[in-house]
Design an enzyme around this catalytic site. Structure first.
Site, PDB file in Angstrom:
ATOM      1  N   LYS A   1       0.837  -1.207   0.000  1.00  0.00           N
ATOM      2  CA  LYS A   1       0.000   0.000   0.000  1.00  0.00           C
ATOM      3  C   LYS A   1       0.860   1.240   0.000  1.00  0.00           C
ATOM      4  CE  LYS A   1      -3.756  -2.385   2.367  1.00  0.00           C
ATOM      5  NZ  LYS A   1      -4.453  -2.623   3.617  1.00  0.00           N
ATOM      6  N   GLY A  17      -7.866  -3.592   1.667  1.00  0.00           N
ATOM      7  CA  GLY A  17      -9.013  -3.487   2.571  1.00  0.00           C
ATOM      8  C   GLY A  17      -8.534  -3.529   4.008  1.00  0.00           C
ATOM      9  N   LYS A  24      -4.613   6.444   2.962  1.00  0.00           N
ATOM     10  CA  LYS A  24      -5.127   6.201   4.324  1.00  0.00           C
ATOM     11  C   LYS A  24      -3.990   6.085   5.339  1.00  0.00           C
ATOM     12  CE  LYS A  24      -4.023   1.684   4.579  1.00  0.00           C
ATOM     13  NZ  LYS A  24      -3.447   0.901   5.657  1.00  0.00           N
ATOM     14  N   SER A  62      -1.615  -1.032  13.693  1.00  0.00           N
ATOM     15  CA  SER A  62      -1.182  -0.216  12.551  1.00  0.00           C
ATOM     16  C   SER A  62       0.199   0.375  12.789  1.00  0.00           C
ATOM     17  CB  SER A  62      -2.190   0.916  12.313  1.00  0.00           C
ATOM     18  OG  SER A  62      -1.609   1.896  11.488  1.00  0.00           O
ATOM     19  N   ARG A  63       1.129   0.027  11.892  1.00  0.00           N
ATOM     20  CA  ARG A  63       2.503   0.556  11.982  1.00  0.00           C
ATOM     21  C   ARG A  63       2.501   2.068  11.808  1.00  0.00           C
ATOM     22  NH1 ARG A  63       2.054  -4.759  11.614  1.00  0.00           N
ATOM     23  NH2 ARG A  63       2.161  -4.864   9.372  1.00  0.00           N
ATOM     24  N   ASN A  64       1.625   2.560  10.947  1.00  0.00           N
ATOM     25  CA  ASN A  64       1.566   4.001  10.704  1.00  0.00           C
ATOM     26  C   ASN A  64       1.049   4.720  11.948  1.00  0.00           C
ATOM     27  OD1 ASN A  64       2.244   4.384   7.687  1.00  0.00           O
ATOM     28  ND2 ASN A  64       0.921   2.583   7.759  1.00  0.00           N
ATOM     29  N   GLU A  80       4.494   2.769   5.623  1.00  0.00           N
ATOM     30  CA  GLU A  80       4.323   3.266   4.254  1.00  0.00           C
ATOM     31  C   GLU A  80       3.882   4.726   4.202  1.00  0.00           C
ATOM     32  OE1 GLU A  80       5.094   1.892   1.480  1.00  0.00           O
ATOM     33  OE2 GLU A  80       4.769  -0.272   1.505  1.00  0.00           O
TER      34      GLU A  80
HETATM   35  N1  LIG Z   1       1.125  -6.243   7.744  1.00  0.00           N
HETATM   36  C1  LIG Z   1      -0.145  -6.052   7.398  1.00  0.00           C
HETATM   37  O1  LIG Z   1      -1.061  -6.288   8.184  1.00  0.00           O
HETATM   38  C2  LIG Z   1      -0.479  -5.525   6.031  1.00  0.00           C
HETATM   39  C3  LIG Z   1      -1.798  -5.614   5.596  1.00  0.00           C
HETATM   40  C4  LIG Z   1      -2.118  -5.144   4.340  1.00  0.00           C
HETATM   41  C5  LIG Z   1      -1.130  -4.586   3.539  1.00  0.00           C
HETATM   42  N2  LIG Z   1       0.138  -4.519   3.989  1.00  0.00           N
HETATM   43  C6  LIG Z   1       1.137  -3.929   3.086  1.00  0.00           C
HETATM   44  O2  LIG Z   1       1.980  -4.976   2.625  1.00  0.00           O
HETATM   45  C7  LIG Z   1       3.307  -4.478   2.410  1.00  0.00           C
HETATM   46  C8  LIG Z   1       4.281  -5.337   3.184  1.00  0.00           C
HETATM   47  O3  LIG Z   1       3.950  -5.167   4.556  1.00  0.00           O
HETATM   48  P1  LIG Z   1       4.418  -6.183   5.706  1.00  0.00           P
HETATM   49  O4  LIG Z   1       3.699  -5.766   6.923  1.00  0.00           O
HETATM   50  O5  LIG Z   1       4.313  -7.596   5.244  1.00  0.00           O
HETATM   51  O6  LIG Z   1       5.938  -5.745   5.840  1.00  0.00           O
HETATM   52  P2  LIG Z   1       7.120  -6.543   6.528  1.00  0.00           P
HETATM   53  O7  LIG Z   1       8.146  -5.534   6.852  1.00  0.00           O
HETATM   54  O8  LIG Z   1       6.597  -7.443   7.582  1.00  0.00           O
HETATM   55  O9  LIG Z   1       7.658  -7.486   5.334  1.00  0.00           O
HETATM   56  C9  LIG Z   1       8.228  -7.021   4.151  1.00  0.00           C
HETATM   57  C10 LIG Z   1       9.110  -8.146   3.600  1.00  0.00           C
HETATM   58  O10 LIG Z   1       9.633  -7.706   2.335  1.00  0.00           O
HETATM   59  C11 LIG Z   1      10.963  -8.211   2.243  1.00  0.00           C
HETATM   60  N3  LIG Z   1      11.725  -7.435   1.285  1.00  0.00           N
HETATM   61  C12 LIG Z   1      12.185  -6.171   1.394  1.00  0.00           C
HETATM   62  N4  LIG Z   1      12.871  -5.837   0.303  1.00  0.00           N
HETATM   63  C13 LIG Z   1      12.842  -6.919  -0.529  1.00  0.00           C
HETATM   64  C14 LIG Z   1      13.374  -7.184  -1.815  1.00  0.00           C
HETATM   65  N5  LIG Z   1      14.074  -6.251  -2.462  1.00  0.00           N
HETATM   66  N6  LIG Z   1      13.150  -8.394  -2.364  1.00  0.00           N
HETATM   67  C15 LIG Z   1      12.428  -9.321  -1.712  1.00  0.00           C
HETATM   68  N7  LIG Z   1      11.893  -9.139  -0.470  1.00  0.00           N
HETATM   69  C16 LIG Z   1      12.107  -7.937   0.103  1.00  0.00           C
HETATM   70  C17 LIG Z   1      11.512  -8.052   3.658  1.00  0.00           C
HETATM   71  O11 LIG Z   1      12.652  -8.888   3.858  1.00  0.00           O
HETATM   72  C18 LIG Z   1      10.313  -8.457   4.501  1.00  0.00           C
HETATM   73  O12 LIG Z   1      10.336  -9.848   4.796  1.00  0.00           O
HETATM   74  C19 LIG Z   1       3.272  -3.009   2.820  1.00  0.00           C
HETATM   75  O13 LIG Z   1       3.073  -2.197   1.711  1.00  0.00           O
HETATM   76  C20 LIG Z   1       2.057  -2.916   3.742  1.00  0.00           C
HETATM   77  O14 LIG Z   1       1.472  -1.631   3.735  1.00  0.00           O
HETATM   78  C21 LIG Z   1       0.491  -4.976   5.210  1.00  0.00           C
END
Ligand SMILES: NC(=O)c1ccc[n+]([C@@H]2O[C@H](COP(=O)([O-])OP(=O)(O)OC[C@H]3O[C@@H](n4cnc5c(N)ncnc54)[C@H](O)[C@@H]3O)[C@@H](O)[C@H]2O)c1
Length: 327
Positions: A98, A129, A185, A248-250, A275
């Site tokens: 996101k 979502g 958001k 929420s990390r944000n 993000e």
């Molecule tokens: N965590 C949630 O609840 C959630 C829910 C919906 C959307 N998101 C979105 O999903 C995305 C990821 O969030 P997250 O919480 O899983 O983050 P996170 O930090 O837990 O995981 C991100 C992963 O990406 C990997 N990564 C980073 N650079 C990389 C690269 N160049 N090649 C391959 N892998 C790489 C990291 O090693 C890490 O394991 C964000 O944009 C976030 O906004 C997260």
């Protein structure tokens, strides 16, 4: 049965992998970090079903007919460049990250279009979502949206991830709306954390969510979104969860800033991606270039990038001219 390669073994990639795997699909999780893969493997207990993980991108891309991106948006372009080097057949791309790219103000679908040879892109779907990984992994009831201008592709992703117990996916064709809402958001979530850190209460948060939604609507519609999308799961739904949940990390990063830390200190203390800070740059550019009235997003930008005092900057919002409630 569909074959999915999930790019990013963090919280969200692992949670989405679990859903697809539990729904009977073949899943291969990829991450460039050995530690992330080790973390994933160590969390997979004997009681949960296990799917495979790899650090070999070529293997992952060859495996999946669906390539799902779940890495921070800051690395999406470089990851796609790497995928483009190893891809050999047509895939459906799904983005679950996101954010917007600062400077170019590109959405992830546009970055995919630029970085992956078109003959290998069968379709693009944004999955978004109100869905914190921490709750999805515990199978708490969650509803999200799969958006694609090509409804068939959105329906494919709807079928892959929906089950009849805890995860339900709707479809939309307004890809632009879903991509923009899900990025913006996070900026309002930072603001929600900031006001909580300053000690303000529920009245303030409710006002912030309401007026934040209006700003998201103004920006999204200016960039081609359908207004109704803003009131859906990827808009209002995600805004509410991210502004009110301590997952929420944000919100957490905003709370630290509201409590007196600067952005660098706040981000240094976070183990996972925030993000909103990056999307605030893209949103600021959208607002300035198009003369959009978005005072909350601009206040967040000033606080985190111009180091304005959070309380004083919020007081400036309170001292704006009195006006009609424009929705
Ligand atoms: N965590 C949630 O609840 C959630 C829910 C919906 C959307 N998101 C979105 O999903 C995305 C990821 O969030 P997250 O919480 O899983 O983050 P996170 O930090 O837990 O995981 C991100 C992963 O990406 C990997 N990564 C980073 N650079 C990389 C690269 N160049 N090649 C391959 N892998 C790489 C990291 O090693 C890490 O394991 C964000 O944009 C976030 O906004 C997260």
């Amino acid at each position: 049965m569909e074959r999915l390669a999930i790019i990013g073994a963090g919280s969200w990639g692992s949670a989405l992998g679990k859903i697809a795997y539990d729904n009977g699909h073949a899943v291969l999780l990829y991450d460039n970090s050995k530690e992330a893969i080790a973390r994933f493997n160590s969390k997979t207990t004997a009681s949960s079903r296990i799917f495979q993980a790899t650090t070999d991108l070529k293997e992952a891309v060859a495996f999946g007919d669906i390539i799902l991106l779940a890495v921070p948006t800051s690395v999406i372009r470089s990851v796609l460049k790497e995928i483009n080097l190893v891809i050999e057949s047509e895939k459906v791309f799904v983005n679950a990250s996101k954010g917007l790219e600062p400077k170019t103000i590109k959405r992830v679908s546009e970055i995919v279009e630029e970085e992956i040879k078109s003959k290998f892109v069968k379709g693009f779907v944004a999955l978004s979502g109100p869905s914190h990984a921490e709750e999805v992994i515990l199978e708490m009831l969650t509803l999200v949206t799969a958006a694609s201008p090509d409804l068939k592709q959105a329906q494919l992703i709807q079928r892959v991830f929906s089950n009849q117990t805890y995860f339900r996916v709707y479809t939309l064709t307004d890809l632009i709306g879903v991509e923009i809402c899900s990025a913006l958001k996070n900026i309002i979530a930072l603001a929600s954390g900031i006001i909580a850190g300053l000690g303000y209460g529920d009245n303030t948060r409710a006002a912030l969510i309401t007026r934040g939604l209006v700003e998201i609507k103004r920006i999204a519609c200016m960039f081609g979104a359908e207004e109704k999308t803003v009131f859906g799961l990827a808009g209002l739904g995600d805004l509410v969860v991210t502004c009110t949940s301590t997952h929420s990390r944000n919100f957490q990063a905003g709370y630290k800033i509201g409590s007196g830390k600067d952005l660098e200190q706040a981000l240094a203390e976070m183990t996972m991606v925030v993000e909103g800070a990056r999307s605030a740059i893209a949103a600021h550019e959208m607002i300035v270039e198009n003369n959009i009235y978005a005072p909350i997003i601009e206040a967040v930008y000033d606080i985190i990038y111009h180091k304005f005092d959070p309380r004083e900057r919020i007081m400036l919002l309170m001292q704006n001219d009195l006006k009609e409630e424009i929705l």
